[in-house]
Design an enzyme around this catalytic site. Structure first.
Site, PDB file in Angstrom:
ATOM      1  CB  SER A 158      -1.047   0.029   1.112  1.00  0.00           C
ATOM      2  OG  SER A 158      -2.013   1.018   0.799  1.00  0.00           O
ATOM      3  CG  HIS A 173       0.800  17.970   3.304  1.00  0.00           C
ATOM      4  ND1 HIS A 173       1.147  18.099   1.981  1.00  0.00           N
ATOM      5  CD2 HIS A 173       0.458  19.202   3.736  1.00  0.00           C
ATOM      6  CE1 HIS A 173       0.982  19.368   1.615  1.00  0.00           C
ATOM      7  NE2 HIS A 173       0.572  20.052   2.671  1.00  0.00           N
ATOM      8  CB  CYS A 181      -2.597  -5.096   2.197  1.00  0.00           C
ATOM      9  SG  CYS A 181      -3.661  -3.713   1.773  1.00  0.00           S
TER      10      CYS A 181
END
Length: 122
Positions: free
Chosen positions: A63, A68, A83
């Site tokens: 994944s 940010h 996952c």
């Protein structure tokens, strides 16, 4: 019940301003976090904003890890979504702490894709 993915959301407060604006440092932190959790790195992409701030993502076979930053607020928002049974998102936290040095971390755990075991087609 089976869980398809593990997702943690990190709210990182009181981080070092310079680290939050250090694009190469953030790239290295993402790579180190990937190694720490046992994931498989596909690529890392970051962008440096003007006058400040960095956004980035480590794309994983399992994944992603994203960040940010807001250096002016000493804040970073991160997602670690994985996952597979062999990857542990919480293992990324020490690497993130080592680089960003947050005064406070809020961690939210989300179980993704909860399904009944008999629904899983092997």
């Amino acid at each position: 019940m089976k869980q398809l993915g593990k997702h943690i959301i990190l709210e990182l407060w009181g981080c070092e301003n310079q680290a939050l604006d250090d694009q190469p440092g953030i790239e290295k932190m993402l790579v180190d976090a990937v190694k720490a959790c046992g994931a498989t790195l596909i690529c890392v992409k970051t962008h440096k904003f003007s006058p400040q701030g960095v956004t980035g993502v480590a794309v994983l076979s399992e994944s992603h890890i994203s960040i940010h930053t807001w250096p002016e607020l000493r804040y970073a928002a991160m997602d670690v979504f994985t996952c597979g049974e062999h990857v542990t998102p919480h293992d990324t936290i020490p690497e993130i702490q080592k680089f960003l040095k947050p005064e406070k971390i809020d961690v939210m755990d989300i179980k993704r894709g909860i399904i009944e075991v008999d629904e899983v087609k092997e």
